[in-house]
Every structure is written in structure tokens, then in C-alpha cells.
Design a protein around this motif. Structure first.
Motif, short mmCIF file in Angstrom:
data_model
loop_
_atom_site.label_atom_id
_atom_site.label_comp_id
_atom_site.label_asym_id
_atom_site.label_seq_id
_atom_site.Cartn_x
_atom_site.Cartn_y
_atom_site.Cartn_z
N UNK A 100 0.81 -1.21 0.00
CA UNK A 100 0.00 0.00 0.00
C UNK A 100 0.85 1.27 0.00
N UNK A 101 2.15 1.13 0.13
CA UNK A 101 3.04 2.28 0.28
C UNK A 101 3.38 2.91 -1.07
N UNK A 102 3.97 4.08 -1.00
CA UNK A 102 4.50 4.78 -2.18
C UNK A 102 5.85 5.37 -1.80
N UNK A 103 6.75 5.39 -2.75
CA UNK A 103 8.07 5.98 -2.54
C UNK A 103 8.24 7.11 -3.53
N UNK A 104 8.68 8.28 -3.06
CA UNK A 104 8.66 9.49 -3.88
C UNK A 104 10.03 10.16 -3.87
N UNK A 105 10.51 10.54 -5.05
CA UNK A 105 11.78 11.26 -5.18
C UNK A 105 11.65 12.25 -6.33
N UNK A 106 12.73 13.00 -6.58
CA UNK A 106 12.78 13.97 -7.67
C UNK A 106 14.04 13.76 -8.50
N UNK A 107 14.06 14.34 -9.70
CA UNK A 107 15.30 14.25 -10.49
C UNK A 107 16.36 15.19 -9.95
N UNK A 108 15.95 16.26 -9.24
CA UNK A 108 16.89 17.18 -8.59
C UNK A 108 16.63 17.19 -7.09
N UNK A 109 17.67 17.15 -6.26
CA UNK A 109 17.46 17.18 -4.82
C UNK A 109 17.44 18.58 -4.22
N UNK A 110 17.67 19.61 -5.07
CA UNK A 110 17.69 20.99 -4.57
C UNK A 110 16.77 21.86 -5.40
N UNK A 111 16.20 22.86 -4.76
CA UNK A 111 15.22 23.72 -5.41
C UNK A 111 15.88 24.69 -6.39
N UNK A 112 15.44 24.72 -7.66
CA UNK A 112 15.90 25.74 -8.58
C UNK A 112 15.33 27.10 -8.19
N UNK A 113 16.10 28.15 -8.37
CA UNK A 113 15.65 29.49 -8.03
C UNK A 113 14.40 29.83 -8.82
N UNK A 114 13.42 30.45 -8.14
CA UNK A 114 12.15 30.86 -8.76
C UNK A 114 11.34 29.68 -9.29
N UNK A 115 11.63 28.48 -8.78
CA UNK A 115 10.88 27.29 -9.19
C UNK A 115 10.91 27.05 -10.69
N UNK A 116 11.98 27.44 -11.33
CA UNK A 116 12.08 27.19 -12.78
C UNK A 116 12.23 25.70 -13.04
N UNK A 117 12.06 25.32 -14.33
CA UNK A 117 12.24 23.93 -14.71
C UNK A 117 13.70 23.51 -14.55
N UNK A 118 13.94 22.26 -14.22
CA UNK A 118 15.32 21.78 -14.17
C UNK A 118 15.99 21.94 -15.53
N UNK A 119 17.25 22.34 -15.52
CA UNK A 119 17.98 22.49 -16.78
C UNK A 119 18.58 21.15 -17.20
N UNK A 120 18.89 21.04 -18.49
CA UNK A 120 19.52 19.82 -19.00
C UNK A 120 20.85 19.56 -18.31
N UNK A 121 21.65 20.63 -18.12
CA UNK A 121 22.96 20.48 -17.48
C UNK A 121 22.82 19.93 -16.06
N UNK A 122 21.84 20.43 -15.32
CA UNK A 122 21.63 19.95 -13.96
C UNK A 122 21.19 18.49 -13.95
N UNK A 123 20.29 18.14 -14.86
CA UNK A 123 19.81 16.76 -14.92
C UNK A 123 20.94 15.80 -15.29
N UNK A 124 21.80 16.22 -16.22
CA UNK A 124 22.92 15.38 -16.63
C UNK A 124 23.90 15.22 -15.47
N UNK A 125 24.19 16.32 -14.78
CA UNK A 125 25.16 16.27 -13.69
C UNK A 125 24.71 15.34 -12.57
#
Length: 285
Positions: free
Chosen positions: A169-194
Motif C-alpha cells: 500500500x506504500x508509495x516511494x517518492x523522489x525527484x530528479x533534482x534534490x535541490x530547489x531551482x531558483x524561482x521554481x524554474x524547470x530543471x535544466x539539462x545540465x543539472x539533470x545530466x550532472x
């Protein structure tokens, strides 16, 4: 959008700092970007004075950004460091510590907390979102703001709960980035690759039966290609980046808050997820 703050507000709001802060946060979420002053401002006069001042003094160069994008060699070094740190992590706790210790991404220096994951890592389903928002950055957990509250209701509708200790019954939740981008912008390709090595290792160690990509950014990262999520949502795929596990693409809860009419589509995706959890085969493509 203007938002007047007038003295005729209820005393309970004027005298309660917490209530004022909550009201301000609500207005920001609604798109307020300016407060109306007590007296009118002659914008034409202000513009004329600025032009006159510029005519008699050279313009001031804009300040340099606090942290520019790293040079290519530094970015490659950071990617290599992330890969080594991720590979060395043998448990999720070790991976959490490795992510928190990683200094190669500039996002970390503007964040309050490292947002690693929430829920039961033994869950059958791992949900992957984009990046922390303001509330997530404050609390250090993914999906705790308005979109997180909606996600919890969506999960409950198909019998899942991130707080459940039962893997069924559980759910496990994560993100592609562990830190908040300034102004809640979309993650950049460079950040995702890194930071990909950390997410890849996260999926390996959690070892879910099913992965769900919440929104276009995680879908693009997991499929290694740009994704039109409104057209591709509802699809089941088995990409190499999730180890060939079934991957369901669906809409991000934040998008549903902006486009409530699209909730019916997400509901169909959730029913499809429930069917697979109950033993049905994932639909092809």
C-alpha cells in the motif's frame, strides 16, 4: 496583478504575523507580483527622471550572477564525482549522505535543504517528480506543498499512501533534482545530466517494480529525449534508464492545479497503475 493591503483587514489578520505570512504566501501562489501603495505614483514622471539621470551619468553595469554556469571542464569533473559517489553508495542511507555531501551543483548553495525522498523505499511503486518547491525546500521532503497534497489524494484514490508501512500500500517518492531551482524554474539539462548518476543509483537501490514519471522533466530524463507529456501521458514504456522496469508517464500534480480539467486524464492513468499493481500486464507503448 495588484494586491492592496488595506488597514480595513480583520484585526486577527493584521495582528497575527503567521496569518499575514500565510496570506502573503497564498497571494504569491495566485500570481500577485505587486502591492498597491497608499498614494498613487506618476509612472511617467518616474521614467522621465530615470532618463534624465542616465543622461548625466554612465549606466551602471548589471551585477554578475552569483554563480555562473561552470566551465565545461568543471562540469565534467562534477559529473565524474557524482558517478563515483553514487557508485560507492551501497545503501539508500549512504546514497542520501553522498547526495548531501556533493558540492558540484550550484543549486545546492541556494537551497535550505537537500530533498532526497519520502515514503517507504520497499514500496512497489517509485514516483519521480521534477524538483523541490518552496515548501519542499523548507521541510526537506518532496511533494509537501499544494501539489504534494493533491498527489496524496490521488494516491489515496487507488489505495496508496506514502506513510504506509505496508509495501503493498506504500508509495516511494523522489525527484530528479534534490535541490530547489531558483524561482521554481524547470530543471535544466545540465543539472539533470550532472545529477543523473544519483537518480540512477537511487532507482537501483530502491528497486521498485514500477516507476511513475510525474511530468515532462522526469519523463525526459528517464527516456533521454524531450517529451510532450500532454500527448504521451498514459503510456507504459520499459526504458533502459529504469532497468527495463515498467514506466508510466503521467501529468505532474502542479500542472493539474493549473489545469483542473486535465484531472480526468490523470485519473485514467491512476486506474491503469492500479490495474498493473493488481496483476494486469502493462499496456504496450
Amino acid at each position: 496583478m495588484d494586491s492592496p493591503l488595506t488597514p480595513d483587514q480583520p484585526p486577527v489578520l493584521r495582528d497575527d504575523p503567521a496569518a499575514l505570512l500565510a496570506a502573503l504566501g497564498w497571494q504569491l501562489e495566485c500570481g500577485v507580483d505587486e502591492c498597491v501603495a497608499d498614494a498613487p505614483v506618476d509612472r511617467f514622471k518616474v521614467a522621465a527622471e530615470a532618463e534624465a539621470a542616465q543622461a548625466v551619468s554612465p549606466p551602471v553595469a548589471p551585477p554578475a550572477p552569483l554563480r555562473a554556469a561552470p566551465p565545461a571542464d568543471e562540469a565534467e569533473e562534477a559529473i565524474g564525482e557524482a558517478r563515483r559517489s553514487a557508485a560507492a553508495a551501497k545503501t539508500l542511507d549512504a546514497l542520501r549522505a553522498a547526495v548531501a555531501a556533493f558540492d558540484g551543483c550550484a543549486l545546492k548553495h541556494g537551497a535550505r535543504n537537500t530533498v532526497f525522498a519520502d515514503g517507504d523505499p520497499a514500496a512497489r511503486v517509485m514516483f519521480i517528480g521534477e524538483a523541490p518547491g518552496r515548501e519542499e525546500d523548507r521541510e526537506g521532503k518532496p511533494f509537501v506543498g499544494r501539489s504534494g497534497q493533491l498527489l496524496d489524494r490521488m494516491l489515496a484514490a487507488i489505495g496508496l499512501d506514502r506513510r504506509s508501512g505496508d509495501p503493498e500500500k506504500a508509495a516511494y517518492i523522489a525527484n530528479i533534482l534534490p535541490w530547489r531551482p531558483i524561482d521554481n524554474r524547470d530543471p535544466s539539462t545540465d543539472e539533470a545530466v550532472m545529477l543523473w548518476a544519483f537518480l540512477e543509483r537511487h532507482i537501483e537501490l530502491a528497486d521498485p517494480e514500477i516507476v511513475v514519471a510525474l511530468g515532462k522533466a522526469p519523463a525526459a530524463v528517464l527516456l533521454e529525449t524531450p517529451v510532450a507529456i500532454t500527448r504521451m501521458r498514459g503510456r507504459w514504456l520499459r526504458p533502459a534508464r529504469v532497468g527495463g522496469r515498467p514506466l508510466l508517464l503521467t501529468l505532474h500534480p502542479a500542472y493539474l492545479l493549473r489545469q483542473p480539467a486535465e484531472k480526468a486524464k490523470s485519473w485514467r492513468d491512476l486506474l491503469s497503475l492500479r490495474a498493473v499493481l493488481d496483476g494486469a500486464s502493462p499496456p504496450e507503448g
